[in-house]
Design a protein around this motif. Structure first.
Motif, PDB file in Angstrom:
ATOM      1  N   GLY A   1       6.202 -19.004  65.816  1.00 47.04           N
ATOM      2  CA  GLY A   1       4.958 -19.710  65.541  1.00 47.04           C
ATOM      3  C   GLY A   1       3.743 -18.795  65.470  1.00 47.04           C
ATOM      4  N   TRP A   2       3.906 -17.523  65.771  1.00 43.07           N
ATOM      5  CA  TRP A   2       2.784 -16.588  65.720  1.00 43.07           C
ATOM      6  C   TRP A   2       2.598 -16.122  64.284  1.00 43.07           C
ATOM      7  CZ3 TRP A   2       3.515 -12.674  70.314  1.00 43.07           C
ATOM      8  CH2 TRP A   2       3.508 -13.373  71.515  1.00 43.07           C
ATOM      9  N   PHE A   3       1.426 -16.400  63.751  1.00 42.97           N
ATOM     10  CA  PHE A   3       1.130 -15.949  62.389  1.00 42.97           C
ATOM     11  C   PHE A   3      -0.375 -15.750  62.239  1.00 42.97           C
ATOM     12  CE2 PHE A   3       0.650 -20.496  62.330  1.00 42.97           C
ATOM     13  CZ  PHE A   3      -0.393 -20.741  61.451  1.00 42.97           C
ATOM     14  N   TYR A   4      -0.710 -15.020  61.191  1.00 45.86           N
ATOM     15  CA  TYR A   4      -2.114 -14.752  60.902  1.00 45.86           C
ATOM     16  C   TYR A   4      -2.298 -14.910  59.402  1.00 45.86           C
ATOM     17  CZ  TYR A   4      -6.463 -12.169  60.315  1.00 45.86           C
ATOM     18  OH  TYR A   4      -7.734 -11.802  59.982  1.00 45.86           O
ATOM     19  N   THR A   5      -3.256 -15.731  59.019  1.00 43.19           N
ATOM     20  CA  THR A   5      -3.539 -15.875  57.591  1.00 43.19           C
ATOM     21  C   THR A   5      -4.531 -14.795  57.189  1.00 43.19           C
ATOM     22  OG1 THR A   5      -5.239 -17.515  58.074  1.00 43.19           O
ATOM     23  CG2 THR A   5      -3.055 -18.347  57.503  1.00 43.19           C
ATOM     24  N   LEU A   6      -4.204 -14.112  56.133  1.00 45.93           N
ATOM     25  CA  LEU A   6      -5.034 -12.987  55.712  1.00 45.93           C
ATOM     26  C   LEU A   6      -6.374 -13.432  55.136  1.00 45.93           C
ATOM     27  CD1 LEU A   6      -2.253 -10.748  54.144  1.00 45.93           C
ATOM     28  CD2 LEU A   6      -3.286 -10.576  56.400  1.00 45.93           C
ATOM     29  N   ASP A   7      -6.458 -14.661  54.667  1.00 46.90           N
ATOM     30  CA  ASP A   7      -7.738 -15.145  54.133  1.00 46.90           C
ATOM     31  C   ASP A   7      -8.596 -15.798  55.214  1.00 46.90           C
ATOM     32  OD1 ASP A   7      -6.415 -17.526  54.549  1.00 46.90           O
ATOM     33  OD2 ASP A   7      -6.448 -18.174  52.459  1.00 46.90           O
ATOM     34  N   GLY A   8      -8.050 -15.856  56.466  1.00 42.13           N
ATOM     35  CA  GLY A   8      -8.817 -16.391  57.583  1.00 42.13           C
ATOM     36  C   GLY A   8      -8.791 -17.896  57.707  1.00 42.13           C
TER      37      GLY A   8
ATOM     38  N   ALA B   1      -2.120 -25.585  60.896  1.00 39.95           N
ATOM     39  CA  ALA B   1      -1.469 -26.073  62.110  1.00 39.95           C
ATOM     40  C   ALA B   1      -0.188 -25.305  62.420  1.00 39.95           C
ATOM     41  CB  ALA B   1      -1.157 -27.560  61.968  1.00 39.95           C
ATOM     42  N   SER B   2       0.505 -24.855  61.390  1.00 40.82           N
ATOM     43  CA  SER B   2       1.761 -24.150  61.613  1.00 40.82           C
ATOM     44  C   SER B   2       1.985 -23.137  60.495  1.00 40.82           C
ATOM     45  CB  SER B   2       2.937 -25.130  61.668  1.00 40.82           C
ATOM     46  OG  SER B   2       3.134 -25.702  60.391  1.00 40.82           O
TER      47      SER B   2
ATOM     48  N   ALA C   1       0.576 -24.327  51.899  1.00 42.31           N
ATOM     49  CA  ALA C   1      -0.753 -24.332  51.296  1.00 42.31           C
ATOM     50  C   ALA C   1      -0.961 -23.124  50.385  1.00 42.31           C
ATOM     51  CB  ALA C   1      -1.819 -24.364  52.387  1.00 42.31           C
ATOM     52  N   GLY C   2      -0.032 -22.186  50.411  1.00 43.72           N
ATOM     53  CA  GLY C   2      -0.131 -21.019  49.539  1.00 43.72           C
ATOM     54  C   GLY C   2      -0.991 -19.911  50.119  1.00 43.72           C
ATOM     55  N   ALA C   3      -1.290 -19.973  51.406  1.00 35.21           N
ATOM     56  CA  ALA C   3      -2.106 -18.938  52.041  1.00 35.21           C
ATOM     57  C   ALA C   3      -1.280 -17.666  52.208  1.00 35.21           C
ATOM     58  CB  ALA C   3      -2.590 -19.421  53.402  1.00 35.21           C
ATOM     59  N   ALA C   4      -1.954 -16.529  52.103  1.00 34.58           N
ATOM     60  CA  ALA C   4      -1.299 -15.250  52.371  1.00 34.58           C
ATOM     61  C   ALA C   4      -1.133 -15.141  53.877  1.00 34.58           C
ATOM     62  CB  ALA C   4      -2.135 -14.107  51.823  1.00 34.58           C
ATOM     63  N   VAL C   5       0.120 -15.107  54.324  1.00 37.62           N
ATOM     64  CA  VAL C   5       0.412 -15.199  55.750  1.00 37.62           C
ATOM     65  C   VAL C   5       1.090 -13.924  56.233  1.00 37.62           C
ATOM     66  CG1 VAL C   5       1.661 -16.488  57.506  1.00 37.62           C
ATOM     67  CG2 VAL C   5       0.681 -17.691  55.569  1.00 37.62           C
ATOM     68  N   PHE C   6       0.610 -13.435  57.345  1.00 40.47           N
ATOM     69  CA  PHE C   6       1.217 -12.300  58.035  1.00 40.47           C
ATOM     70  C   PHE C   6       2.000 -12.919  59.192  1.00 40.47           C
ATOM     71  CE2 PHE C   6       0.867  -8.292  60.550  1.00 40.47           C
ATOM     72  CZ  PHE C   6       1.382  -7.440  59.589  1.00 40.47           C
TER      73      PHE C   6
END
Length: 141
Positions: free
Chosen positions: A54-61, A65-66, A73-78
């Motif tokens: 469950g640990w993630f970071y979205t690069l666009d900030g 929720a998960s 949502a198509g977010a760039a996710v680390f």
């Protein structure tokens, strides 16, 4: 070229490789089940059920929720947690495979050792001893 291909297929190495791949796939399923179904629950018991996935970071900030929601949502996710879980699972699987290989090697060594060492049988003098006796007899006579 077709003849070369037939020669290649006819060699035993190809069949050995095919058998190895099939056995490897089955072995992978067994080890994956062992780790996922037996070892990971024991580790979860000791760590309080910590799930790093469950640990993630979205690069666009952006906030989500998960991890699944962020990816949908198509977010760039680390996905840091997925990487940590992959490393942990790799270490567990590598250790299990190490133990299995060690056990197989012990069984193989036990099978290769003779059960009883044959006692040495005295068959009389060796050829060298006989030749030396003949030489000495010729020198005296």
């Amino acid at each position: 070229m077709i003849q070369e291909f037939k020669d290649f297929i006819a060699k035993g190495n190809v069949m050995d490789m095919a058998v190895g791949i099939i056995i490897g796939a089955a072995f992978t399923a067994i080890v994956t089940s062992l780790v996922g179904d037996l070892i990971n629950p024991i580790i979860a018991l000791f760590t309080g059920g910590i799930d790093f996935s469950g640990w993630f970071y979205t690069l666009d900030g952006s906030e989500h929720a998960s991890l699944a929601a962020a990816q949908e949502a198509g977010a760039a996710v680390f996905a840091i947690g997925n990487f940590i879980m992959a490393v942990i699972n790799f270490l567990i699987i590598a250790f299990v495979v190490f133990i299995l290989v060690k056990m197989v090697n012990r069984i193989k060594e036990a099978a290769e050792k003779p059960d009883d060492v044959a006692p040495e049988v005295d068959t009389g003098p060796s050829e060298l001893d006989v030749l030396l006796e003949i030489r000495d007899a010729l020198k005296k006579g």
